[in-house]
Each structure stands twice: as C-alpha cells, then as structure tokens.
Write a protein that holds these residues in place. Structure first.
Motif: not given
Length: 439
Positions: A297-302, A309-317
């Motif tokens: 469930r969900g994306r878990l990112l280190a 810029p290292t993790w966000w795809d630009g789609v707002p939350f």
C-alpha cells in the motif's frame, strides 16, 4: 542471538547492560531495549528489564547521588557496568518495591554473571545498606538540564512544575485497533476474555487505553495485525488531517510509520506517498506494514523530504503530514533518556530544519489542500512560534481551527498558531498540532 532462559539474575544483568549503554555511552534506550528484550523467553523478565530501566532513567541523579554517598571513593570508569547494576538494584528497592531479599540476591548473582565476581560482595553490602537506610528523596526533576527547565518556565510559567511532574509518571498503554481487522468494541471484548481490562475514550475512534500495560505477546492477534501500540496524542493526527476518501497524501518524515498506517487502516482508497530519510527505519516501517496487512500500500521512499527533485513527481498532494523532527520534550515519560541526549544547541538546529521542511513541502501541496504540522514537543520555539513565522512569510497559508480534543489553542501576537497538549492531558503525550490551508 540465542534465547535466554528465565533466571532472576539474567534480567537484572541485561538491565545493567542497557543502563550502562544509555547512561555512560550515550546510546538510545529504545534501540538498546529492541536488541536486549527479544532473547528473553519469559515476558515477565522482559517487563522487569523495562521496569528497572525506566525507574532508573526517571531519577538517575537520585540513584547516583545515593551511590556516591555510600562509597568511600568513586568506582573507576572500567566498572561502569557495576555502577549501572547498583543503580538497577536501588530502583528495585525504591520505587519498584520488589521483595528485598530476592531482589538483592538476584542482583548480586547478576554481578557474577557480568564477570564481576570479585565485586559481588560490594554489591551485596551496598544494596543491604540501601535496604536498611533507604534512599534520599532528592529533587525528582534534577536530571532535567537546567537550560531546559528554564525554557519550560519561560514557555509555561506556573504550569512548568506540572509538566515536570507529569513527565515523571509512567504512562498508560494506548492501543490502536486496526479498522481493517475489526471494530474497537469487538477487540475490547477479546481483551476482556484474555483478562485484560481496557478503557474506551469517546474522543478517539480507534483507541483503547490499558492502565496496566501489557507485553504485546499478551494482546490477542497482535502479530496478525489486529492492533498496534500508539499513544492517544499520535492517534489524533488522523483526525486533525480530516481527509476525504481516496485523497492523495504525503507523509514526510514518516518512520516509524504508525500515523501512515493509521491513515491506511481508515481508508482503503488512500493514495499514500511516505518519505523517510533513514533507509533502515524505512525497512522497519515496511515490516510493520506487512504485519498490519498493508504490504504494497502506497509508495515508501528513502529520501530527504526537503530535496524535492530527488523524489517528487510534481503531482500535487491533497494533504501533507509533517510530523517534524523535534526535541521530543513531550514524550519524556515514554523516553526518559531524551533528557540525557538533548543539548541546548540542538534547539536552533531543529527549528531551522523544521522551517526548511515547512517551506519545501508547502510547494508540493495543491491549492485548497491541507498541511498538518505536528511535533511531540512542548517548546514554543518548535511549535506556535514556528507556525507564526511560517504564516508571516507564506502569503497563501492560513491556519484552521481545531477542537478541544487537540488541546489548548495557542497564539502568537494575538493570532492563532495551533493547539498544544501537555504531557498527561487526556492521558496522552505532549503534542502540538497546526492545520494549515493553502489558498
């Protein structure tokens, strides 16, 4: 590590090892217990180790002062484990009030187990003296750093002493029932059938309070994910966010993952992105998700949450949860070693990091979206002052009111700046909440 059979000496030796690491080598109590407890087969032994460690760390200066007064000359540094064992022995006599004969005998045997056979007589003599003469009461809050006590006084005035007192009391155990696995009322019945009394708090939809804490092994279907341990104040985060179904949500600084798991348990359609800078903590978060039936469930990112810029795809939350790194001064009753590790210089570094996180994450929020800023701190510099400064420099940010469940409303210059719960209020930890809306 092989399992350790039940022995009166074994848990006392383990407690001494933990206290030596925390008091004299700067290690984390939580991390040390995570390694020390699992090898003990008997849950009563695990509970004894925890009880001894917490009793010592809630009044370390009292016990160390007593020991120093009993000794003609201080123990050398090489005998730090013996010193830790003696503090553990004092704590068993007062405040734990264990039967003195058994406690002393087992602690003396623990000295031998630790390789200090030649000092077993000293341990016996000092504990017998403590039993006869008692321990001095001392200042129960002497282990609070002076700078921190002064800060509490500046922030809370006449309430500062109540904060210190509440932080010295063992907290209740709060459970969060997994809504995907059953209702709170059903789980309360299961606890009663297991001989465990639980209290319902109507302000918390998924919570049960155990006034007598239990080992998790005693909780029905804990390993199957029916329930988690999470304080009341932390559970309120899900209510403060007030998410709509299927929302796209960012949990920044996500480990250990309890708040993210709570959101997923409540909403099977939730679109979660969880970011955590510590890869090891993120792995433990995945393990916790698996136990709760949330694997995948969900994306878990280190990643560093401020480095977009290292993790966000630009789609707002639609919503962002920022449970920010902080001084942890609201959870001293659960993590008393916080007072050993915290330095006055930490506060400036923490408030600077909190400000960077707020500024960076605000950019990821959709117009009309909500950012919840939360800490387990009771210091105004990290809480209402931080929020007031953010509002002053952020034109499209506004604060939204929360209700009385979230503690007292606080303000800066007459302007609302969030809600604060102090330790013990509502039975929960000290916690701060500010819900910010993007225009």
């Amino acid at each position: 590590m092989s399992a350790v059979a039940s022995s009166g000496a074994a848990p006392r030796a383990i407690a001494a090892n933990v206290l030596d690491a925390v008091l004299y080598r700067g290690r984390s109590l939580k991390a040390e217990l995570a390694v020390a407890l699992p090898p003990l087969l008997d849950p009563r032994d695990r509970a004894l180790v925890e009880a001894i460690c917490f009793a010592v760390l809630r009044q370390p200066q009292r016990f160390q002062a007593a020991l120093d007064s009993f000794l003609a000359r201080p123990l050398p540094k090489r005998d730090a484990k013996v010193r830790a064992l003696l503090l553990a022995g004092f704590a068993q006599l007062d405040p734990l009030g264990l039967p003195a004969h058994a406690a002393v005998a087992a602690t003396v045997e623990a000295a031998r187990m630790l390789g200090h056979e030649h000092q077993a007589g000293l341990v016996n003599a000092l504990l017998r003296r403590a039993q006869r003469e008692g321990l001095p009461a001392g200042d129960p809050h002497a282990h609070w750093p002076q700078w921190l006590r002064a800060q509490l006084q500046a922030d809370w005035g006449d309430e500062a002493e109540a904060v210190l007192a509440a932080s010295a009391i063992a907290p209740p155990m709060w459970l969060r029932v997994n809504a995907r696995r059953g209702s709170r009322d059903d789980y309360r019945i299961r606890l009663q059938e297991a001989g465990i009394e639980a209290v319902v708090d109507p302000a918390l939809a998924n919570a049960l309070r155990l006034d007598t804490p239990q080992p998790v092994a005693a909780l029905p279907d804990f390993e199957a994910g029916a329930v988690s341990v999470q304080d009341a104040s932390a559970q309120l985060v899900a209510d403060a966010l007030a998410l709509k179904g299927g929302a796209r949500v960012l949990d920044a600084c996500a480990a250990p993952g309890g708040k993210a798991a709570h959101l997923l348990e409540r909403d099977p359609e939730l679109q979660l992105v969880a970011v955590e800078i510590d890869a090891a903590r993120l792995r433990r978060m995945r393990t916790g998700f698996a136990r709760l039936g949330l694997a995948g469930r969900g994306r878990l990112l280190a990643a560093d949450a401020t480095a977009l810029p290292t993790w966000w795809d630009g789609v707002p939350f639609d919503a962002v949860l920022l449970d920010a790194p902080c001084s942890a001064t609201g959870i001293v009753r659960r993590q008393p070693d916080v007072l050993l590790h915290r330095r006055e210089s930490d506060l400036a570094a923490l408030t600077a990091l909190q400000a960077r996180l707020l500024d960076a994450l605000w950019a990821t929020l959709a117009p009309g979206g909500t950012l919840l800023y939360a800490t387990c701190s009771i210091l105004k510099a990290e809480n209402d002052a931080q929020v007031a400064a953010f509002l002053a420099r952020t034109a499209d940010a506004a604060i939204e009111p929360l209700d009385a469940r979230f503690g007292r409303a606080v303000s800066v210059g007459g302007q609302p700046a969030g809600h604060q719960r102090l330790p013990g209020e509502g039975g929960g930890d000290g916690f701060f909440y500010a819900r910010l809306r993007k225009a």
